[in-house]
Scaffold this motif. Structure first.
Motif, PDB file in Angstrom:
ATOM      1  N   THR A 218      37.433  52.718  42.804  1.00 21.59           N
ATOM      2  CA  THR A 218      35.997  52.427  42.811  1.00 21.59           C
ATOM      3  C   THR A 218      35.713  50.994  42.349  1.00 21.59           C
ATOM      4  O   THR A 218      34.586  50.524  42.449  1.00 21.59           O
ATOM      5  CB  THR A 218      35.222  53.392  41.891  1.00 21.59           C
ATOM      6  OG1 THR A 218      35.741  53.271  40.555  1.00 21.59           O
ATOM      7  CG2 THR A 218      35.373  54.834  42.366  1.00 21.59           C
ATOM      8  N   SER A 219      36.713  50.320  41.841  1.00 20.02           N
ATOM      9  CA  SER A 219      36.556  48.938  41.371  1.00 20.02           C
ATOM     10  C   SER A 219      35.967  48.056  42.469  1.00 20.02           C
ATOM     11  O   SER A 219      36.554  47.892  43.545  1.00 20.02           O
ATOM     12  CB  SER A 219      37.928  48.397  40.944  1.00 20.02           C
ATOM     13  OG  SER A 219      37.850  47.035  40.583  1.00 20.02           O
ATOM     14  N   GLY A 220      34.759  47.509  42.214  1.00 14.32           N
ATOM     15  CA  GLY A 220      34.099  46.627  43.170  1.00 14.32           C
ATOM     16  C   GLY A 220      33.477  47.334  44.358  1.00 14.32           C
ATOM     17  O   GLY A 220      32.922  46.681  45.246  1.00 14.32           O
ATOM     18  N   MET A 221      33.542  48.645  44.402  1.00 14.80           N
ATOM     19  CA  MET A 221      33.027  49.406  45.544  1.00 14.80           C
ATOM     20  C   MET A 221      31.523  49.607  45.470  1.00 14.80           C
ATOM     21  O   MET A 221      30.933  49.636  44.388  1.00 14.80           O
ATOM     22  CB  MET A 221      33.680  50.797  45.597  1.00 14.80           C
ATOM     23  CG  MET A 221      34.898  50.912  46.461  1.00 14.80           C
ATOM     24  SD  MET A 221      35.294  52.686  46.695  1.00 14.80           S
ATOM     25  CE  MET A 221      36.657  52.541  47.847  1.00 14.80           C
ATOM     26  N   ASP A 222      30.902  49.811  46.642  1.00 11.68           N
ATOM     27  CA  ASP A 222      29.512  50.244  46.727  1.00 11.68           C
ATOM     28  C   ASP A 222      29.490  51.768  46.587  1.00 11.68           C
ATOM     29  O   ASP A 222      30.050  52.483  47.432  1.00 11.68           O
ATOM     30  CB  ASP A 222      28.901  49.854  48.072  1.00 11.68           C
ATOM     31  CG  ASP A 222      28.753  48.345  48.236  1.00 11.68           C
ATOM     32  OD1 ASP A 222      28.734  47.638  47.209  1.00 11.68           O
ATOM     33  OD2 ASP A 222      28.674  47.882  49.388  1.00 11.68           O
ATOM     34  N   ILE A 223      28.873  52.262  45.527  1.00 14.74           N
ATOM     35  CA  ILE A 223      28.840  53.699  45.256  1.00 14.74           C
ATOM     36  C   ILE A 223      27.390  54.168  45.217  1.00 14.74           C
ATOM     37  O   ILE A 223      26.587  53.659  44.430  1.00 14.74           O
ATOM     38  CB  ILE A 223      29.511  54.048  43.907  1.00 14.74           C
ATOM     39  CG1 ILE A 223      30.912  53.422  43.806  1.00 14.74           C
ATOM     40  CG2 ILE A 223      29.549  55.566  43.708  1.00 14.74           C
ATOM     41  CD1 ILE A 223      31.936  54.016  44.718  1.00 14.74           C
ATOM     42  N   GLY A 224      27.051  55.132  46.040  1.00 13.27           N
ATOM     43  CA  GLY A 224      25.700  55.680  46.063  1.00 13.27           C
ATOM     44  C   GLY A 224      25.549  56.810  45.065  1.00 13.27           C
ATOM     45  O   GLY A 224      26.505  57.546  44.794  1.00 13.27           O
ATOM     46  N   VAL A 225      24.336  56.964  44.509  1.00 13.35           N
ATOM     47  CA  VAL A 225      24.057  58.052  43.573  1.00 13.35           C
ATOM     48  C   VAL A 225      22.547  58.277  43.511  1.00 13.35           C
ATOM     49  O   VAL A 225      21.761  57.341  43.658  1.00 13.35           O
ATOM     50  CB  VAL A 225      24.621  57.740  42.164  1.00 13.35           C
ATOM     51  CG1 VAL A 225      23.883  56.559  41.527  1.00 13.35           C
ATOM     52  CG2 VAL A 225      24.563  58.960  41.253  1.00 13.35           C
TER      53      VAL A 225
ATOM     54  N   GLN B 146      35.761  49.745  33.595  1.00 14.16           N
ATOM     55  CA  GLN B 146      35.701  48.338  33.179  1.00 14.16           C
ATOM     56  C   GLN B 146      36.505  48.103  31.903  1.00 14.16           C
ATOM     57  O   GLN B 146      37.166  47.076  31.754  1.00 14.16           O
ATOM     58  CB  GLN B 146      34.246  47.920  32.967  1.00 14.16           C
ATOM     59  CG  GLN B 146      33.439  47.824  34.266  1.00 14.16           C
ATOM     60  CD  GLN B 146      32.007  47.403  34.014  1.00 14.16           C
ATOM     61  OE1 GLN B 146      31.754  46.333  33.438  1.00 14.16           O
ATOM     62  NE2 GLN B 146      31.059  48.231  34.434  1.00 14.16           N
ATOM     63  N   TYR B 147      36.462  49.083  30.988  1.00 11.04           N
ATOM     64  CA  TYR B 147      37.244  48.996  29.749  1.00 11.04           C
ATOM     65  C   TYR B 147      38.734  48.911  30.058  1.00 11.04           C
ATOM     66  O   TYR B 147      39.496  48.243  29.347  1.00 11.04           O
ATOM     67  CB  TYR B 147      36.949  50.218  28.874  1.00 11.04           C
ATOM     68  CG  TYR B 147      37.730  50.256  27.584  1.00 11.04           C
ATOM     69  CD1 TYR B 147      37.355  49.463  26.492  1.00 11.04           C
ATOM     70  CD2 TYR B 147      38.848  51.071  27.457  1.00 11.04           C
ATOM     71  CE1 TYR B 147      38.073  49.496  25.308  1.00 11.04           C
ATOM     72  CE2 TYR B 147      39.573  51.123  26.273  1.00 11.04           C
ATOM     73  CZ  TYR B 147      39.187  50.320  25.202  1.00 11.04           C
ATOM     74  OH  TYR B 147      39.905  50.351  24.028  1.00 11.04           O
ATOM     75  N   LEU B 148      39.143  49.566  31.151  1.00  7.45           N
ATOM     76  CA  LEU B 148      40.551  49.533  31.561  1.00  7.45           C
ATOM     77  C   LEU B 148      40.903  48.274  32.359  1.00  7.45           C
ATOM     78  O   LEU B 148      42.051  48.094  32.764  1.00  7.45           O
ATOM     79  CB  LEU B 148      40.875  50.783  32.400  1.00  7.45           C
ATOM     80  CG  LEU B 148      40.790  52.118  31.662  1.00  7.45           C
ATOM     81  CD1 LEU B 148      40.962  53.283  32.632  1.00  7.45           C
ATOM     82  CD2 LEU B 148      41.849  52.195  30.559  1.00  7.45           C
ATOM     83  N   GLY B 149      39.890  47.425  32.573  1.00 13.40           N
ATOM     84  CA  GLY B 149      40.155  46.139  33.228  1.00 13.40           C
ATOM     85  C   GLY B 149      39.774  46.059  34.683  1.00 13.40           C
ATOM     86  O   GLY B 149      40.057  45.048  35.343  1.00 13.40           O
ATOM     87  N   TYR B 150      39.107  47.085  35.195  1.00 12.76           N
ATOM     88  CA  TYR B 150      38.717  47.074  36.603  1.00 12.76           C
ATOM     89  C   TYR B 150      37.332  46.451  36.780  1.00 12.76           C
ATOM     90  O   TYR B 150      36.514  46.441  35.858  1.00 12.76           O
ATOM     91  CB  TYR B 150      38.719  48.502  37.168  1.00 12.76           C
ATOM     92  CG  TYR B 150      40.096  49.122  37.206  1.00 12.76           C
ATOM     93  CD1 TYR B 150      41.006  48.790  38.209  1.00 12.76           C
ATOM     94  CD2 TYR B 150      40.492  50.035  36.227  1.00 12.76           C
ATOM     95  CE1 TYR B 150      42.272  49.352  38.237  1.00 12.76           C
ATOM     96  CE2 TYR B 150      41.761  50.601  36.249  1.00 12.76           C
ATOM     97  CZ  TYR B 150      42.646  50.257  37.255  1.00 12.76           C
ATOM     98  OH  TYR B 150      43.901  50.814  37.278  1.00 12.76           O
ATOM     99  N   LEU B 151      37.091  45.932  37.977  1.00 16.75           N
ATOM    100  CA  LEU B 151      35.781  45.357  38.282  1.00 16.75           C
ATOM    101  C   LEU B 151      34.716  46.450  38.266  1.00 16.75           C
ATOM    102  O   LEU B 151      34.998  47.606  38.593  1.00 16.75           O
ATOM    103  CB  LEU B 151      35.809  44.693  39.667  1.00 16.75           C
ATOM    104  CG  LEU B 151      36.666  43.437  39.819  1.00 16.75           C
ATOM    105  CD1 LEU B 151      36.721  43.024  41.287  1.00 16.75           C
ATOM    106  CD2 LEU B 151      36.105  42.312  38.957  1.00 16.75           C
ATOM    107  N   PRO B 152      33.475  46.098  37.915  1.00 12.68           N
ATOM    108  CA  PRO B 152      32.409  47.113  37.926  1.00 12.68           C
ATOM    109  C   PRO B 152      32.101  47.585  39.346  1.00 12.68           C
ATOM    110  O   PRO B 152      32.298  46.852  40.322  1.00 12.68           O
ATOM    111  CB  PRO B 152      31.209  46.372  37.323  1.00 12.68           C
ATOM    112  CG  PRO B 152      31.494  44.932  37.512  1.00 12.68           C
ATOM    113  CD  PRO B 152      32.990  44.781  37.447  1.00 12.68           C
TER     114      PRO B 152
END
Length: 251
Positions: A109-116, A134-140
């Motif tokens: 999901t890092s950097g992905m467009d996510i609908g909710v 993000q805490y684990l180092g992945y992009l929001p």
């Protein structure tokens, strides 16, 4: 159970949230949460009134005390102002994606467009997952909020307006079936969630809600809800009284 003798009529409002609460093709209010409440209300001395309203109106009536109860997911902020029933069922949130671009791991999901759908408990849960990633180092994630919780976000997913849709597993499956999306990929968030009846503290009586909870537990232990869980393909939530004080469940 003597508290039930002083019971007040309960007005319960809900909104279109299939398969938990919705209006069927015959204009009847149905769904597993509705049916659980309806069954319990048969044994509630003063009975109940169940009404399906547009989401915004249902929340307004609940917040203003025009209705006693509203089906809700639990979160810490709500528990500051809301008493809860014992958990009515257990389900989960997860990600639906297209089979041509399946989401197979949370870190994708890092950097992905996510609908909710938002505002909602689902949205709150997605934000928590995003912060953990993000805490684990992945992009929001790029979280795209929808003001609709029905089939509209799934249509947007099908048109690739976003790469995955975060939603209650059962809600997503119901609406996907309604619009003929039979091959979506599903990835569990791994976090179970439970649904309750919420009762605003400033508009309800503690002893009444406590009595209603004792009624629910008695019915659960007598297996009165088993047929409903089988019918809807749902899972009952564990009834753990030791958890009730932390959940603001009168018992």
């Amino acid at each position: 159970m003597s508290g039930c003798l002083t019971a007040q009529p309960l007005k319960i409002v809900c909104h279109e949230f299939a398969p938990f609460s919705y209006q069927d093709t015959h204009k009847n209010i149905t769904g597993i949460l509705v049916e659980i409440a309806r069954l319990a209300c048969q044994d509630w001395p003063q009975g109940c009134e169940l009404e399906l309203l547009p989401n915004k109106r249902a929340k307004q009536q609940f917040n203003q005390g025009l209705a006693s109860g509203h089906f809700l997911g639990w979160n810490q902020e709500r528990a500051l102002t809301t008493w809860f029933s014992v958990p009515l069922l257990q389900t989960e949130y997860g990600f639906y994606s297209l089979p041509t671009q399946p989401l197979t791991a949370i870190n994708q999901t890092s950097g992905m467009d996510i609908g909710v759908f938002a505002p909602s408990n689902t949205h709150t849960s997605l934000i928590k997952i995003d912060k953990q990633q993000q805490y684990l180092g992945y992009l929001p994630m790029n979280i795209i909020q929808s003001n609709s919780g029905d089939d509209q976000p799934l249509k947007m997913l099908d048109k690739k307006r976003f790469e995955a849709y975060f939603v209650n597993k059962n809600v997503g499956a119901y609406y996907a079936k309604q619009i003929g999306l039979h091959d979506l990929h599903y990835l569990s968030s791994g976090l179970p969630t439970r649904y309750y009846l919420g009762f605003k503290m400033k508009h309800n009586d503690y002893k009444t809600i406590k009595a209603f909870n004792h009624l629910l537990v008695r019915l659960y232990r007598a297996h009165r809800f088993d047929a409903l869980f089988a019918k809807w393909g749902m899972t009952p939530a564990p009834i753990l009284p030791t958890e009730f004080p932390n959940l603001n469940v009168p018992y």
